[in-house]
Design an enzyme around this catalytic site. Structure first.
Site, PDB file in Angstrom:
ATOM      1  N   CYS A   1      50.233  18.978  35.117  1.00  0.00           N
ATOM      2  CA  CYS A   1      51.512  18.578  34.958  1.00  0.00           C
ATOM      3  C   CYS A   1      52.430  19.774  35.020  1.00  0.00           C
ATOM      4  O   CYS A   1      53.142  20.109  33.954  1.00  0.00           O
ATOM      5  CB  CYS A   1      51.642  17.681  33.802  1.00  0.00           C
ATOM      6  SG  CYS A   1      51.132  18.381  32.369  1.00  0.00           S
TER       7      CYS A   1
ATOM      8  N   GLY B   1      40.024  48.540  40.683  1.00  0.00           N
ATOM      9  CA  GLY B   1      41.475  48.603  41.349  1.00  0.00           C
ATOM     10  C   GLY B   1      41.496  48.187  42.780  1.00  0.00           C
ATOM     11  O   GLY B   1      42.142  47.691  43.459  1.00  0.00           O
TER      12      GLY B   1
ATOM     13  N   GLU C   1      34.452  51.511  38.485  1.00  0.00           N
ATOM     14  CA  GLU C   1      34.324  49.976  37.498  1.00  0.00           C
ATOM     15  C   GLU C   1      34.919  49.002  38.633  1.00  0.00           C
ATOM     16  O   GLU C   1      35.845  48.271  38.127  1.00  0.00           O
ATOM     17  CB  GLU C   1      34.996  49.929  36.463  1.00  0.00           C
ATOM     18  CG  GLU C   1      34.828  51.180  35.505  1.00  0.00           C
ATOM     19  CD  GLU C   1      35.713  51.243  34.290  1.00  0.00           C
ATOM     20  OE1 GLU C   1      36.571  50.575  34.225  1.00  0.00           O
ATOM     21  OE2 GLU C   1      35.352  51.959  33.231  1.00  0.00           O
ATOM     22  N   PRO C   2      34.326  48.685  39.808  1.00  0.00           N
ATOM     23  CA  PRO C   2      34.808  47.802  40.851  1.00  0.00           C
ATOM     24  C   PRO C   2      34.406  46.294  40.521  1.00  0.00           C
ATOM     25  O   PRO C   2      33.389  45.968  39.895  1.00  0.00           O
ATOM     26  CB  PRO C   2      34.230  48.030  42.002  1.00  0.00           C
ATOM     27  CG  PRO C   2      32.678  48.738  41.865  1.00  0.00           C
ATOM     28  CD  PRO C   2      32.874  49.456  40.439  1.00  0.00           C
ATOM     29  N   GLY C   3      35.561  45.409  40.427  1.00  0.00           N
ATOM     30  CA  GLY C   3      35.131  44.015  40.099  1.00  0.00           C
ATOM     31  C   GLY C   3      35.407  43.343  41.423  1.00  0.00           C
ATOM     32  O   GLY C   3      34.684  42.854  42.191  1.00  0.00           O
ATOM     33  N   ARG C   4      36.639  42.916  41.653  1.00  0.00           N
ATOM     34  CA  ARG C   4      37.193  42.273  42.754  1.00  0.00           C
ATOM     35  C   ARG C   4      36.567  42.547  44.013  1.00  0.00           C
ATOM     36  O   ARG C   4      36.351  41.738  44.864  1.00  0.00           O
ATOM     37  CB  ARG C   4      38.599  42.435  43.050  1.00  0.00           C
ATOM     38  CG  ARG C   4      39.486  41.433  43.862  1.00  0.00           C
ATOM     39  CD  ARG C   4      40.940  41.964  44.008  1.00  0.00           C
ATOM     40  NE  ARG C   4      41.634  42.172  42.820  1.00  0.00           N
ATOM     41  CZ  ARG C   4      42.424  41.201  42.324  1.00  0.00           C
ATOM     42  NH1 ARG C   4      42.591  40.031  42.692  1.00  0.00           N
ATOM     43  NH2 ARG C   4      43.032  41.717  41.170  1.00  0.00           N
TER      44      ARG C   4
ATOM     45  N   ARG D   1      45.104  31.978  39.602  1.00  0.00           N
ATOM     46  CA  ARG D   1      45.722  33.037  40.028  1.00  0.00           C
ATOM     47  C   ARG D   1      47.212  32.783  40.923  1.00  0.00           C
ATOM     48  O   ARG D   1      48.079  33.385  40.908  1.00  0.00           O
ATOM     49  CB  ARG D   1      44.872  33.816  41.294  1.00  0.00           C
ATOM     50  CG  ARG D   1      43.649  34.371  40.451  1.00  0.00           C
ATOM     51  CD  ARG D   1      42.891  35.375  41.379  1.00  0.00           C
ATOM     52  NE  ARG D   1      43.506  36.568  41.634  1.00  0.00           N
ATOM     53  CZ  ARG D   1      44.371  36.862  42.572  1.00  0.00           C
ATOM     54  NH1 ARG D   1      44.287  36.234  43.628  1.00  0.00           N
ATOM     55  NH2 ARG D   1      44.862  38.045  42.687  1.00  0.00           N
TER      56      ARG D   1
ATOM     57  N   TYR E   1      38.027  36.717  39.398  1.00  0.00           N
ATOM     58  CA  TYR E   1      39.047  36.236  38.530  1.00  0.00           C
ATOM     59  C   TYR E   1      39.310  34.851  38.948  1.00  0.00           C
ATOM     60  O   TYR E   1      40.359  34.270  38.936  1.00  0.00           O
ATOM     61  CB  TYR E   1      40.339  37.151  38.779  1.00  0.00           C
ATOM     62  CG  TYR E   1      40.223  38.437  38.478  1.00  0.00           C
ATOM     63  CD1 TYR E   1      39.877  39.090  37.186  1.00  0.00           C
ATOM     64  CD2 TYR E   1      40.021  39.542  39.448  1.00  0.00           C
ATOM     65  CE1 TYR E   1      39.447  40.212  36.936  1.00  0.00           C
ATOM     66  CE2 TYR E   1      39.807  40.875  39.218  1.00  0.00           C
ATOM     67  CZ  TYR E   1      39.383  41.203  38.149  1.00  0.00           C
ATOM     68  OH  TYR E   1      39.178  42.433  37.741  1.00  0.00           O
TER      69      TYR E   1
HETATM   70  N1  LLP Z   1      38.208  48.468  34.873  1.00  0.00           N
HETATM   71  C1  LLP Z   1      39.179  48.175  34.084  1.00  0.00           C
HETATM   72  C2  LLP Z   1      39.667  49.105  32.733  1.00  0.00           C
HETATM   73  C3  LLP Z   1      39.961  46.967  34.509  1.00  0.00           C
HETATM   74  O1  LLP Z   1      41.012  46.765  33.515  1.00  0.00           O
HETATM   75  C4  LLP Z   1      39.707  46.375  35.503  1.00  0.00           C
HETATM   76  C5  LLP Z   1      40.737  45.195  35.728  1.00  0.00           C
HETATM   77  C6  LLP Z   1      38.724  46.721  36.245  1.00  0.00           C
HETATM   78  C7  LLP Z   1      37.976  47.849  35.985  1.00  0.00           C
HETATM   79  C8  LLP Z   1      38.394  46.067  37.368  1.00  0.00           C
HETATM   80  O2  LLP Z   1      39.478  45.966  38.389  1.00  0.00           O
HETATM   81  P1  LLP Z   1      39.154  45.508  39.772  1.00  0.00           P
HETATM   82  O3  LLP Z   1      38.364  46.330  40.572  1.00  0.00           O
HETATM   83  O4  LLP Z   1      38.499  44.066  39.579  1.00  0.00           O
HETATM   84  O5  LLP Z   1      40.571  45.394  40.398  1.00  0.00           O
HETATM   85  N2  LLP Z   1      43.145  38.562  36.830  1.00  0.00           N
HETATM   86  C9  LLP Z   1      43.749  39.594  37.756  1.00  0.00           C
HETATM   87  C10 LLP Z   1      43.146  41.145  37.914  1.00  0.00           C
HETATM   88  C11 LLP Z   1      43.119  41.578  36.348  1.00  0.00           C
HETATM   89  C12 LLP Z   1      42.310  42.938  36.375  1.00  0.00           C
HETATM   90  C13 LLP Z   1      42.302  43.427  35.127  1.00  0.00           C
HETATM   91  N3  LLP Z   1      41.409  44.655  34.955  1.00  0.00           N
HETATM   92  C14 LLP Z   1      43.737  39.067  38.962  1.00  0.00           C
HETATM   93  O6  LLP Z   1      43.278  37.662  39.255  1.00  0.00           O
HETATM   94  O7  LLP Z   1      44.414  39.421  40.088  1.00  0.00           O
END
Ligand code: LLP
Length: 407
Positions: A337, A233, A267-270, A307, A366
Site C-alpha cells: 500500500c 563497489g 570486498e566485492p559484493g554486488r 531497490r 541486495y
Molecule cells: N565494503 C563495504 C565497507 C561496504 O559498505 C559495501 C557496501 C561493500 C564492501 C560491498 O559493496 P558492493 O561491492 O556490493 O558494491 N543496498 C544498496 C547497496 C549498499 C551497499 C553498501 N555497502 C543497493 O541495493 O544498491
C-alpha cells in the site's frame, strides 16, 4: 554485454510452479564464474578477496563462497556469526561497520578476526582497551574518507566528508600515529570504500591517491602496515549496457597500491552475486491504466525487493510465458500500500495474464537481504540451481515463523 541468464525462462517457470512465488533463484555456477573472474583479475599481485556478506548472506550462498576460497567482509555481529556457521575461520573475516556495538567489538577481539576496519579514533581506543584487557593485540585498519564523489546513487555513496563513514583524510595521519602508540592494537591496514554500483574505476583511482600517500608515510615512519583494503563497489549492468570492466578495475587498484608493496584486500559484493540471482513473481491482477497502458500487479513488491522503491533502481523484467499481442506500456507494481511500490514503470510487453510469472533480473545482491515483513508478507523462499538441479536453501517463511517472537 550482459552475462548468461540465471536460468532459461522455462526453468525459472518450472521452479516458480514447484516452489511457489515470490521466489529468489540463484545460480551457483554463475556465482563461481564471477568469483573466479574477480580473483583472476588480481592475479600476479598479492591480494585477498573478502566477499561482502551484506550483498547476500543466505547460508548456502556463503558456504558456496567459502568453497571458492578467500574471506568475507562482515558488517555486523550477525554477519560474523553467519560467516562462522558457514565454516569461515575468524582469520578469514574482516569487520567493517560505522556503528559497532561494545558486544560486537568484544566478540571480534576475542575471535581474533583478520582485521577490524575502524571508523574513528574513539573506536580504535575502545578496541585497544578490550584487547589490552585480554593481553591481546588486535589488528585494525583505519577507514579513511577521501572526500571523493563516487558517482553512485546518493543513498549508496559513502566517500564525501559529509558522509558518516570513516575519518576525514586530513585527520587520518594523526589518528594513525596515535594508534601506533597503543599496545592493544596493531595498525595493519588502511581501508577505503567510497560507494556502491560504481560505473567506472576512476573514482577508485582518485580515492586511492591520498590513501596510498598516507600508507607510504606510515611505512616510512615504521608502521607495520600490511594491506590496503579498497572496499567494494564495482558496479554491474542492470539495463543490458556494458558492465564495468573487472580487469580495468583490478589494474587501477594494483597500479595505485603497487608503489607501497602492500597487499590489496577487496570486498566485492554486488559484482559477485548480483547477476547470479532473479526474483520470480506471479501476476495477481491486470488493469487498465489512465492514459492507456496497464497496471500489472505482482505478488512481490518493495517488501521482497526494496531497490526500485528505495533507489529508483532499474531491473530488467522478463515475462516467462510467451503471450501474443502488441507491446503495451505496463507499470509493473507490487501489492504493497505505497505508491512508490513500483517494480518497473512503463515497461513494454504483451499484456500478461493473471497467473503468469515474471522474472526480475539481477537481484542476487541486495534483494533477499533487504526484504521485510512489511504488510505481513512472509520472507520469500530462496533456491539455488546447482549442476542440473535446484534445491531450497531457505524455505518460505510462514505466518507462524513471523509471529514466533511475539506475545
Ligand atoms: N565494503 C563495504 C565497507 C561496504 O559498505 C559495501 C557496501 C561493500 C564492501 C560491498 O559493496 P558492493 O561491492 O556490493 O558494491 N543496498 C544498496 C547497496 C549498499 C551497499 C553498501 N555497502 C543497493 O541495493 O544498491
Amino acid at each position: 554485454m550482459i552475462g548468461p541468464p540465471v536460468a532459461p525462462a522455462s526453468m525459472l517457470a518450472e521452479i516458480a510452479r514447484r516452489a511457489g512465488t515470490p521466489v529468489y533463484v540463484y545460480n551457483a555456477a554463475r556465482i563461481a564464474e564471477r568469483y573466479a573472474a574477480f580473483t583472476a583479475a588480481f592475479t600476479g599481485y598479492p591480494h585477498r578477496v573478502h566477499y561482502a556478506l551484506k550483498a547476500n548472506s543466505t547460508l548456502a550462498v556463503v558456504r558456496l563462497v567459502r568453497a571458492l576460497g578467500g574471506g568475507v567482509d562482515a558488517n555486523s555481529g550477525g554477519e560474523i556469526d553467519v560467516a562462522l556457521r558457514a565454516g569461515f575461520a575468524p582469520r578469514d573475516i574482516v569487520f567493517t561497520g560505522v556503528g559497532k556495538t561494545p558486544d560486537e567489538l568484544a566478540r571480534a577481539v576475542e575471535l581474533d578476526i583478520h582485521t577490524i576496519n575502524a571508523e574513528s579514533l574513539g573506536e580504535i581506543e575502545r578496541i585497544d582497551r578490550l584487547a589490552g584487557a585480554r593481553g591481546q593485540c588486535a589488528r585494525v585498519a583505519l577507514r579513511v574518507n577521501p572526500d571523493v564523489a563516487a558517482g553512485a546513487h546518493p543513498h549508496i555513496s559513502t566517500g564525501r566528508l559529509t558522509h558518516k563513514f570513516g575519518v576525514p583524510i586530513a585527520a587520518a595521519a594523526g589518528i594513525c600515529r596515535r594508534a601506533m602508540t597503543l599496545s592493544g592494537v596493531r595498525l595493519a591496514g588502511l581501508h577505503v570504500h567510497i560507494g556502491s554500483q560504481l560505473a567506472s574505476s576512476a573514482p577508485i583511482r582518485d580515492a586511492l591517491v591520498p590513501v596510498v600517500a598516507l600508507a607510504a608515510d606510515l611505512l616510512a615512519a615504521g608502521c607495520p602496515l600490511q594491506h590496503v583494503d579498497v572496499g567494494g563497489g564495482l558496479g554491474i549492468s542492470y539495463d543490458g549496457s556494458d558492465e564495468p570492466s573487472v580487469t580495468e578495475y583490478a589494474r587501477t587498484v594494483i597500479d595505485a597500491v603497487r608503489p607501497t608493496g602492500l597487499q590489496v584486500i577487496a570486498e566485492p559484493g554486488r559484482w559477485i552475486v548480483g547477476p547470479a540471482g532473479a526474483l520470480v513473481a506471479s501476476v495477481v491482477d491486470v488493469k487498465e491504466r489512465e492514459g492507456g497502458g496497464r497496471f500489472v500487479v505482482l505478488d512481490a513488491g518493495m517488501s521482497e525487493l526494496l531497490r526500485p522503491a528505495l533507489y529508483g533502481a532499474f531491473h530488467r523484467l522478463e515475462p516467462l510465458e510467451p503471450r501474443p499481442g502488441p507491446q503495451i506500456a505496463c507499470d509493473v507494481v507490487g501489492p504493497i500500500c505505497e505508491t512508490s511500490d513500483v517494480v518497473g514503470a512503463e515497461r513494454l510487453m504483451p499484456v500478461p495474464e493473471v497467473g503468469d510469472f515474471i522474472a526480475i533480473h539481477d537481484t542476487g545482491a541486495y534483494g533477499a537481504v533487504m526484504a521485510s515483513n512489511y504488510n505481513r508478507h512472509p520472507l520469500p523462499a530462496e533456491v539455488l540451481i546447482e549442476r542440473d538441479g535446484w534445491r531450497f536453501i531457505r524455505r518460505r517463511q510462514t505466518v507462524d515463523d513471523m509471529v514466533a517472537l511475539e506475545n
